[in-house]
Design an enzyme around this catalytic site. Sequence first.
Site, mmCIF file in Angstrom:
data_model
loop_
_atom_site.group_PDB
_atom_site.id
_atom_site.type_symbol
_atom_site.label_atom_id
_atom_site.label_comp_id
_atom_site.label_asym_id
_atom_site.label_seq_id
_atom_site.Cartn_x
_atom_site.Cartn_y
_atom_site.Cartn_z
ATOM 1 N N ASP A 112 0.804 -1.214 0.000
ATOM 2 C CA ASP A 112 0.000 0.000 0.000
ATOM 3 C C ASP A 112 0.840 1.268 0.000
ATOM 4 O OD1 ASP A 112 -2.445 -1.253 -0.101
ATOM 5 O OD2 ASP A 112 -2.785 -1.206 2.064
ATOM 6 N N HIS A 153 -11.426 7.301 4.966
ATOM 7 C CA HIS A 153 -10.548 8.467 5.032
ATOM 8 C C HIS A 153 -11.311 9.685 4.525
ATOM 9 C CE1 HIS A 153 -6.462 6.155 4.758
ATOM 10 N NE2 HIS A 153 -6.661 6.583 5.989
ATOM 11 N N ARG A 185 -9.917 6.045 11.159
ATOM 12 C CA ARG A 185 -8.460 5.899 11.192
ATOM 13 C C ARG A 185 -7.795 6.907 12.137
ATOM 14 N NH1 ARG A 185 -6.571 2.952 6.657
ATOM 15 N NH2 ARG A 185 -8.132 1.358 6.193
ATOM 16 N N CYS A 230 -5.258 9.414 -3.309
ATOM 17 C CA CYS A 230 -4.521 8.468 -2.470
ATOM 18 C C CYS A 230 -3.080 8.303 -2.952
ATOM 19 C CB CYS A 230 -5.216 7.103 -2.461
ATOM 20 S SG CYS A 230 -6.698 7.045 -1.445
ATOM 21 N N ARG A 263 0.695 -1.538 7.706
ATOM 22 C CA ARG A 263 1.210 -0.305 7.111
ATOM 23 C C ARG A 263 2.146 0.470 8.036
ATOM 24 N NH1 ARG A 263 -2.976 3.102 3.636
ATOM 25 N NH2 ARG A 263 -0.957 3.699 2.752
#
Length: 279
Positions: free
Chosen positions: A78, A178, A149, A272, A103
Site C-alpha cells: 500500500d 478516510h 483511522r 490516495c 502499514r
Amino acid sequence: MTVMPAMEPTAVRTALRRHYLMCRPDHFAVTYAINPWMDPAAGAEAAKAVAQWEALRAAYLALGHEVSLIDPIEGLPDMVFAANGALVVGGRVYGAKFTHPERYAEGPAYAKWMLENGFSELLEPQHTNEGEGDFLTLDHVILAGTGFRTEIAAHQEAQEFLRRPVVTLRLVDPRFYHLDTALFPLGGDNVAYFPGAFSPGSRAVLRRLFPDAVLASEADAAVLGLNAVCDGRNVVINAEAVGLIETLREHGYEPLPVDLSELRKAGGGPKCCTLELRS
C-alpha cells in the site's frame, strides 16, 4: 420582444503549479483486507496498476506540475498511496502513524524521505493519523477526518505543530474511511463532498464553511469520485464519476478523467496516490 435573463458568467479558475510526491506501485497487491474495498481472494494485477499509475503521473506532468518519487519498498503493497505518508504545510512535515500493523513501516519510510530531501522540520506523531488521507489543506484551514483511522488527538497535535486552524469532521460510512474519499478541496477556498459520508453535526459545519460547495451523489462517491486532485482549475478524477465530472464542468473546472480501477481494489484513487509537498 422577449428579453432573456442574463446568464451568470462562469467563474474563471486559475491553476497553480503544485509539487507532488508519488510512489510507483512495483509491489502493489491486495493480500489483506483493512477497508471495505479490499478482497484478497480477488487480488489485483500489479502490471495493470503500474500502467494506470504511470498514466496518472503523466497527467500531472502534462499539467505542468512537479512530481518527485519515493522508492517503493518490497513488502509494503500500500506504499503507492503516498497521501497517507505525511501532511506537509509551509515546509513543515507532520508524520504519519498508521492504524493497521500492515502499514506501520510506511510512516518511517516517508519520514526518512522527507528528511533526506530538505524537509528538516518534521514531527514524529504521538497519535494515530494517516497523513493527507485524513488531513486536507485549504488556504486558511485544515479539514481533518476522524471516525475510522485518525484520532481526534492527532488533529490537535497537527494544529499545534503546523500553526493552522484544524476543523474536525466525523466520518460515519465505512466505505469512506478516510476524509479524502469523501471530500476534496477545489482550490484553496471551496470543496466538493458527499454529505452522506459525514455525521449530522459535520454536515452542518461543512454547510456553514462552504455554502457554495459542489455536492456529489452517492453513485459518484461510490466509485471514489471524490478521491480527486484539483490544482485550482484542473481536476484529476476517476473516470467513472460521470455525474460529478459534468457538475465540475458546469462550475468552471476542467476535469481530467483517469482510470485507476486496479488501485481502487485497495481503496485508492488519484488523491490516495498523491502527497502534496507545500513549501
